[in-house]
Scaffold this active site. Structure first.
Site, mmCIF file in Angstrom:
data_model
loop_
_atom_site.group_PDB
_atom_site.id
_atom_site.type_symbol
_atom_site.label_atom_id
_atom_site.label_comp_id
_atom_site.label_asym_id
_atom_site.label_seq_id
_atom_site.Cartn_x
_atom_site.Cartn_y
_atom_site.Cartn_z
ATOM 1 N N ASP A 1 33.751 52.570 44.759
ATOM 2 C CA ASP A 1 34.322 51.644 43.772
ATOM 3 C C ASP A 1 34.164 52.160 42.348
ATOM 4 O O ASP A 1 33.742 51.418 41.449
ATOM 5 C CB ASP A 1 33.676 50.258 43.893
ATOM 6 C CG ASP A 1 33.711 49.707 45.302
ATOM 7 O OD1 ASP A 1 34.681 49.996 46.015
ATOM 8 O OD2 ASP A 1 32.761 48.996 45.696
ATOM 9 N N GLU B 1 42.834 43.446 46.037
ATOM 10 C CA GLU B 1 41.542 43.334 45.363
ATOM 11 C C GLU B 1 41.465 44.371 44.246
ATOM 12 O O GLU B 1 42.452 45.029 43.915
ATOM 13 C CB GLU B 1 40.410 43.544 46.377
ATOM 14 C CG GLU B 1 40.490 44.853 47.129
ATOM 15 C CD GLU B 1 39.539 44.924 48.314
ATOM 16 O OE1 GLU B 1 39.202 43.873 48.887
ATOM 17 O OE2 GLU B 1 39.126 46.055 48.663
#
Length: 515
Positions: free
Chosen positions: A17, A188
């Site tokens: 991420d 997302e």
């Protein structure tokens, strides 16, 4: 001006991420840390080529005890406005369907190294929060939203936007749903950018596995409506099973001083097409703006590439040396991480001889397991420890552990046997099923242990008469291929009879990559 060829990933091991930020002439990347503390690891670079550990942000402000596996600190975002750094993150407390308990916070600091403010709570409607600081002075929060009413297993329902009152430290005004996602679903990781006349929204879609990809849409007004890029997905490996880089997505955007644009994104490198033993790593790829105002990969496809050219001031050479050694003579090195709880003087003590670890709970406890470990950064590696432990009961354990989470690990440890005295044993847990291997050998209380990983196979050794002896069978570690978090290797001590009832002494720990 020089060109440097960089090999992906640029940050190896469990560094997922990634969120990239440039402040003046320095680049930063923040990554997820999940159950490992300190939380939110930050790397720094001057040229986008070589990245060094800079700091960890969550050092005192978070309690992860009791959080389920694969939860805790997700998808941090760092930003900068008017001389101040901002960091956002999600503390995920449960992912048990149909609900998802995830709480979003932000913190501020004048320096990336802190001190950081206490966390400010924002909302709990979904995960992956990010800030967008607009040119009009307003700051906006974006996050994924979760809708438990959906019939699908993944219940991500799109991206929402709401204004933040920076002075009041609270969200204000209406919540705008600006993107419902595409048919790829699992929308997302929102990131918003302003370029010329448009706001560009980055999202990750398809789930953070083999269908992962980056979706881009744009709007002339921040609240939408947003139109989808005709070049979607910007990057993906879902239709490229032969590509060495897989699961590519969760991107953020950066421009260097030579006006090259790049995305920094997560990827995996699966062995045999399925064993991502290093978890999700950080990669980089060049992009460009098309004549019609969209972003595309420089290769004019959606293909992730292993080699990338980056313009630099001087000829640079990428350094990916992962060798690590700590004899604890100058405090704990910053490479160390602990599981669920930060090291304290109560259980992690430096002495003239080395490091003392006071016993904690079992390796399967989500509360007080006393583990110190470093990221596995290489498919093949050797880890070695020199230690002393004097157990008096079979419930006292200390040794060298290869650890994914409380359900998946392999552990070679000193313990006590009523017939043999101090012995060496191996335990393994796979998907929560525990097995104590039959191998037992009487050993000295002072011992050196070694673990050699060759991908999804591991082998323990112990030193006797200055010679390394194989101990136990070759161990299958397919669970290490779970791409979500990545495995760590380190040291641990347990006493299941008495809280803080045992102490293990460690003289050094070393890790080196193997070909």
């Amino acid at each position: 001006m020089e060109k440097t060829v960089v090999r992906n990933p640029i940050i190896s091991g469990s560094n997922p991420d990634p969120n990239v930020l440039k402040v003046e002439n320095t680049y930063y990347i923040a990554v997820s840390t999940f159950e490992w503390l300190p939380g939110i690891r930050v790397y720094q670079s001057e040229d986008l080529v070589n990245w060094q550990y800079k700091t960890d942000i969550l050092t005192t402000q978070v309690n992860l005890q009791g959080n389920p596996r694969n939860c805790s600190i997700w998808a941090p975002q760092i930003s900068f406005k008017e001389g101040k750094f901002y960091v956002l993150y999600t503390n995920v407390r449960s992912t048990r369907r149909p609900f998802k308990d995830c709480h979003n916070y932000y913190m501020t600091a004048d320096s990336i190294c802190g001190p950081w403010s206490d966390p400010v709570y924002l909302n709990s409607s979904g995960f992956d929060p990010s800030f967008f600081h607009d040119v009009d002075g307003k700051t906006w929060l974006l996050n994924e939203i979760w809708d438990y009413r959906l019939k699908t297993y993944n219940k991500s329902a799109g991206i929402v936007l709401q204004e933040l009152d920076i002075v009041g430290k609270k969200l204000v005004g209406p919540v705008h749903k600006i993107f419902s996602g595409t048919a790829l679903a699992k929308t997302e990781a929102p990131m918003l950018y302003k370029h010329e006349d448009y706001y560009y929204l980055f999202t990750a879609e398809g789930g953070t596995d083999k269908n992962h990809g980056v979706t881009i849409c744009r709007s002339k007004t921040i609240s939408g409506p947003y139109e989808l890029s005709p070049y979607n997905s910007l990057i993906t490996a879902r239709d490229k099973p032969e590509n060495p880089l897989q699961c590519t997505g969760h991107a953020s955007l950066i421009e260097n001083e030579f006006h090259q644009w790049f995305i920094v994104y997560l990827c995996t490198r699966p062995l045999e097409g399925k064993y991502a033993v290093l978890g999700r790593e950080t990669a980089i790829q060049e992009v460009y703006w098309t004549a019609d105002g969209w972003l595309r990969l420089k290769n004019k496809s959606s293909k992730p590439e292993g080699l990338v050219e980056i313009q630099t001031k001087n000829k640079a050479k990428q350094n990916m040396d992962s060798t690590f050694f700590d004899d604890f003579s100058h405090g704990l090195k910053t490479e160390w991480n602990s599981w669920k709880n930060l090291p304290t003087d109560g259980w992690c003590r430096l002495t003239e001889e080395g490091l003392e670890i006071v016993s904690g709970e079992s390796l399967q406890s989500p509360f007080e397991p006393h583990i110190l470990a470093i990221r596995q950064k290489d498919i093949c590696f050797t880890a070695e420890v020199s230690m002393y432990f004097s157990p008096k009961h079979y419930n006292e354990l200390a040794g060298l552990v290869y650890y994914l989470d409380e359900e998946n690990y392999v552990y070679s440890f000193l313990t006590y046997d009523e017939s043999l005295g101090t012995v060496l044993r191996i335990a393994q847990s796979t998907s929560g099923i525990f097995e104590l291997l039959a191998d037992v050998v009487a050993v000295d209380k002072s011992i050196k242990l070694k673990f050699v990983s060759s991908g999804i196979k591991g082998q323990y050794y112990y030193q006797k008469d200055d010679t390394w002896q194989i101990f136990g069978p070759q161990i299958a570690m397919e669970y290490s291929a779970e791409s979500f978090t990545g495995s760590y290797i380190g040291i641990s001590v347990q006493n299941m009879n008495t809280i803080a009832g045992s102490v293990g002494q460690f003289y050094y720990f070393k890790y080196k990559p193997e070909k």
